[in-house]
Design a protein around this motif. Structure first.
Motif, PDB file in Angstrom:
ATOM      1  N   ASN A  36       3.232  14.163 -13.982  1.00 12.66           N
ATOM      2  CA  ASN A  36       2.186  14.780 -14.874  1.00 12.66           C
ATOM      3  C   ASN A  36       2.277  16.330 -14.888  1.00 12.66           C
ATOM      4  OD1 ASN A  36       1.366  12.476 -15.832  1.00 12.66           O
ATOM      5  ND2 ASN A  36      -0.202  12.341 -14.254  1.00 12.66           N
ATOM      6  N   ARG A  37       2.694  16.840 -13.459  1.00 14.55           N
ATOM      7  CA  ARG A  37       2.790  18.259 -13.421  1.00 14.55           C
ATOM      8  C   ARG A  37       3.875  18.761 -14.051  1.00 14.55           C
ATOM      9  NH1 ARG A  37       5.089  21.940 -10.001  1.00 14.55           N
ATOM     10  NH2 ARG A  37       5.951  20.484  -8.923  1.00 14.55           N
ATOM     11  N   LEU A  38       4.885  18.076 -13.771  1.00 21.20           N
ATOM     12  CA  LEU A  38       6.104  18.550 -14.369  1.00 21.20           C
ATOM     13  C   LEU A  38       5.938  18.651 -16.092  1.00 21.20           C
ATOM     14  CD1 LEU A  38       8.845  16.851 -12.275  1.00 21.20           C
ATOM     15  CD2 LEU A  38       8.388  19.219 -12.321  1.00 21.20           C
ATOM     16  N   GLN A  39       5.219  17.654 -16.657  1.00 29.05           N
ATOM     17  CA  GLN A  39       5.227  17.613 -17.938  1.00 29.05           C
ATOM     18  C   GLN A  39       4.267  18.682 -18.777  1.00 29.05           C
ATOM     19  OE1 GLN A  39       3.442  13.582 -19.104  1.00 29.05           O
ATOM     20  NE2 GLN A  39       5.745  12.642 -18.842  1.00 29.05           N
ATOM     21  N   LYS A  40       3.274  18.990 -17.632  1.00 26.86           N
ATOM     22  CA  LYS A  40       2.410  20.090 -18.170  1.00 26.86           C
ATOM     23  C   LYS A  40       2.957  21.546 -17.955  1.00 26.86           C
ATOM     24  CE  LYS A  40      -1.941  22.275 -16.999  1.00 26.86           C
ATOM     25  NZ  LYS A  40      -3.226  22.174 -15.844  1.00 26.86           N
ATOM     26  N   ILE A  41       3.997  21.643 -16.951  1.00 21.64           N
ATOM     27  CA  ILE A  41       5.073  22.869 -16.911  1.00 21.64           C
ATOM     28  C   ILE A  41       5.751  22.820 -18.318  1.00 21.64           C
ATOM     29  CG2 ILE A  41       6.731  23.815 -15.710  1.00 21.64           C
ATOM     30  CD1 ILE A  41       5.411  22.977 -13.095  1.00 21.64           C
TER      31      ILE A  41
ATOM     32  N   GLN B 256       0.763  -1.271  -0.051  1.00 23.77           N
ATOM     33  CA  GLN B 256      -0.031  -0.224   0.043  1.00 23.77           C
ATOM     34  C   GLN B 256       1.054   1.334  -0.037  1.00 23.77           C
ATOM     35  OE1 GLN B 256      -2.557  -0.600   3.441  1.00 23.77           O
ATOM     36  NE2 GLN B 256      -3.951  -1.930   2.296  1.00 23.77           N
ATOM     37  N   ASP B 257       1.891   1.214   0.647  1.00 25.02           N
ATOM     38  CA  ASP B 257       2.993   2.340   0.730  1.00 25.02           C
ATOM     39  C   ASP B 257       3.642   2.606  -0.568  1.00 25.02           C
ATOM     40  OD1 ASP B 257       2.537   2.713   3.365  1.00 25.02           O
ATOM     41  OD2 ASP B 257       4.037   1.728   4.061  1.00 25.02           O
ATOM     42  N   ALA B 258       3.737   1.523  -1.288  1.00 24.84           N
ATOM     43  CA  ALA B 258       4.441   1.539  -2.697  1.00 24.84           C
ATOM     44  C   ALA B 258       3.451   2.188  -3.568  1.00 24.84           C
ATOM     45  CB  ALA B 258       4.974   0.296  -2.921  1.00 24.84           C
ATOM     46  N   GLN B 259       2.148   1.692  -3.486  1.00 30.66           N
ATOM     47  CA  GLN B 259       1.208   2.276  -4.401  1.00 30.66           C
ATOM     48  C   GLN B 259       1.013   3.848  -4.058  1.00 30.66           C
ATOM     49  OE1 GLN B 259      -2.244   0.089  -3.752  1.00 30.66           O
ATOM     50  NE2 GLN B 259      -1.737  -1.896  -4.960  1.00 30.66           N
ATOM     51  N   GLU B 260       1.119   4.273  -2.763  1.00 30.35           N
ATOM     52  CA  GLU B 260       0.961   5.697  -2.493  1.00 30.35           C
ATOM     53  C   GLU B 260       2.113   6.487  -3.163  1.00 30.35           C
ATOM     54  OE1 GLU B 260      -0.599   9.086  -0.991  1.00 30.35           O
ATOM     55  OE2 GLU B 260      -1.528   7.425  -1.488  1.00 30.35           O
ATOM     56  N   VAL B 261       3.268   5.918  -2.913  1.00 34.94           N
ATOM     57  CA  VAL B 261       4.486   6.709  -3.583  1.00 34.94           C
ATOM     58  C   VAL B 261       4.435   6.622  -5.114  1.00 34.94           C
ATOM     59  CG1 VAL B 261       7.020   6.318  -3.809  1.00 34.94           C
ATOM     60  CG2 VAL B 261       6.082   5.847  -1.669  1.00 34.94           C
ATOM     61  N   ASN B 262       3.943   5.553  -5.764  1.00 35.28           N
ATOM     62  CA  ASN B 262       3.810   5.577  -7.150  1.00 35.28           C
ATOM     63  C   ASN B 262       2.876   6.630  -7.726  1.00 35.28           C
ATOM     64  OD1 ASN B 262       5.746   3.547  -7.589  1.00 35.28           O
ATOM     65  ND2 ASN B 262       4.399   1.925  -7.409  1.00 35.28           N
ATOM     66  N   ARG B 263       1.728   6.572  -6.858  1.00 36.59           N
ATOM     67  CA  ARG B 263       0.566   7.728  -7.284  1.00 36.59           C
ATOM     68  C   ARG B 263       1.173   9.013  -7.138  1.00 36.59           C
ATOM     69  NH1 ARG B 263      -2.736  11.004  -4.981  1.00 36.59           N
ATOM     70  NH2 ARG B 263      -1.750  10.548  -2.640  1.00 36.59           N
ATOM     71  N   ARG B 264       1.755   9.569  -6.121  1.00 36.10           N
ATOM     72  CA  ARG B 264       2.523  10.667  -5.853  1.00 36.10           C
ATOM     73  C   ARG B 264       3.602  11.062  -6.849  1.00 36.10           C
ATOM     74  NH1 ARG B 264       3.531  11.217   0.536  1.00 36.10           N
ATOM     75  NH2 ARG B 264       1.272  10.868   1.044  1.00 36.10           N
ATOM     76  N   LEU B 265       4.308   9.978  -7.392  1.00 39.68           N
ATOM     77  CA  LEU B 265       5.202  10.230  -8.222  1.00 39.68           C
ATOM     78  C   LEU B 265       4.806  10.427  -9.717  1.00 39.68           C
ATOM     79  CD1 LEU B 265       8.074   7.583  -7.489  1.00 39.68           C
ATOM     80  CD2 LEU B 265       8.333  10.022  -7.372  1.00 39.68           C
ATOM     81  N   SER B 266       3.406   9.693 -10.183  1.00 41.37           N
ATOM     82  CA  SER B 266       2.839   9.915 -11.249  1.00 41.37           C
ATOM     83  C   SER B 266       2.193  11.215 -11.385  1.00 41.37           C
ATOM     84  CB  SER B 266       1.869   8.911 -11.202  1.00 41.37           C
ATOM     85  OG  SER B 266       0.938   9.017 -12.498  1.00 41.37           O
ATOM     86  N   GLU B 267       1.559  11.730 -10.273  1.00 38.75           N
ATOM     87  CA  GLU B 267       1.205  13.298 -10.168  1.00 38.75           C
ATOM     88  C   GLU B 267       2.085  14.333 -10.411  1.00 38.75           C
ATOM     89  OE1 GLU B 267      -0.854  13.520  -6.467  1.00 38.75           O
ATOM     90  OE2 GLU B 267      -2.772  12.282  -7.288  1.00 38.75           O
ATOM     91  N   GLU B 268       3.392  14.153  -9.680  1.00 40.56           N
ATOM     92  CA  GLU B 268       4.415  15.067  -9.946  1.00 40.56           C
ATOM     93  C   GLU B 268       4.875  15.058 -11.355  1.00 40.56           C
ATOM     94  OE1 GLU B 268       7.017  18.048  -8.538  1.00 40.56           O
ATOM     95  OE2 GLU B 268       5.247  17.029  -7.865  1.00 40.56           O
TER      96      GLU B 268
END
Length: 291
Positions: A93-98, A79-91
């Motif tokens: 996506n945000r960097l790609q948008k920037i 579960q911790d790994a899934q949360e880390v992967n989710r945060r990395l994915s959001e980050e």
């Protein structure tokens, strides 16, 4: 196991401490005593446990308990790994948008100035009907080097009844890394002010735009002319604490055909104060109070 893994295991044991203690006590003490009592005092059980049987039983339960603990740790770490992967994915996506934002044809409004309200007399040309606007090119001093794009907005009047003209001059600057070849003005909204006037949405008469090649940092001069025969507008336009509030909805196109829609909301006061807000396609409507 690294430091992060040891910390995670400690958190798991702290979270399930009493459950693990209870399982350990039951498996090592309570269950063997119950089974041994059944063998000793019940006629249905003819033999008692030997020491070897008891040790084998305890060993089996301890192995089971260890398996349960490892299962809990695996689930929690998963579960911790899934949360880390989710945060990395959001980050990511945000960097790609920037990064992509630099290539989108965005413009900003610079050098705004508000001219005094003019009392109109005589005939008007190239002015659309009520709640419409049109864009024309003007030249000052008969030179193409002094070209400006005029956005003529008829707020609420018949052309022949127009009495007041308010002019706001500004520049639109390309702040992207792409070359902009066209700025389409989709609509111009005159924002209502403190209950005295209501929002007026003006559409583009003829769907014209500002055709120009703007490299990064280049600007085009624009003159926004507002027409009305309503004395309330003149009163607001001439009031130092009121002024003009407008929202322009733009679609900018690069030389390669990429488009980007934005709105620019700005308020101008006669005392020189102004504010400017920017946003993506969400259309802003309603009342705006100028500071």
């Amino acid at each position: 196991m690294n430091m992060k893994g040891r910390t995670s295991v400690k958190k798991i044991f702290a979270k399930y401490k009493w459950l693990l203690i209870a399982l350990l006590m039951i498996s090592i003490i309570a269950v063997p005593m119950v089974v041994n009592t059944l063998f000793k005092f019940s006629s249905n059980f003819s033999a008692e446990w030997s020491a070897g049987d008891a040790l084998s039983y305890v060993s089996g339960l301890q192995a089971l308990l260890g398996t349960i603990i490892l299962g809990i740790i695996t689930v929690e770490q998963g579960q911790d790994a899934q949360e880390v992967n989710r945060r990395l994915s959001e980050e990511n996506n945000r960097l790609q948008k920037i990064m992509a934002q630099k290539l989108l044809p965005a413009v900003k409004l610079t050098n705004p100035s508000c001219k005094p309200t003019v009392l109109h007399r005589g005939a008007l040309s190239y002015v659309p009907q009520s709640k419409q606007f049109r864009i024309i090119r003007s030249y000052y001093g008969d030179s193409v080097q002094h070209e400006t794009s005029e956005i003529r907005v008829n707020i609420d009047s018949l052309v022949e009844e127009i009495k007041y003209i308010k002019t706001i001059e500004f520049s639109l600057q390309n702040i992207s890394e792409s070359i902009i070849r066209h700025i389409q003005v989709d609509s111009v909204d005159i924002v209502g002010f403190q209950g005295k006037t209501e929002l007026v949405e003006c559409r583009n008469f003829g769907q014209g735009g500002i055709g120009t090649l703007l490299a990064t940092g280049d600007s085009v001069d624009v003159s926004l002319k507002l027409y009305s025969n309503n004395a309330i507008y003149k009163e607001l336009w001439d009031d130092d604490l009121a002024g003009v509030a407008v929202v322009m909805h733009l679609t900018n196109t690069t030389i390669s055909g990429t488009t980007f829609s934005e709105y620019i909301e700005f308020g101008m006061q006669n005392n020189g104060h102004y504010h400017i807000n920017y946003g993506e396609p969400l259309k802003q409507t309603g009342q705006v109070k100028l500071d």
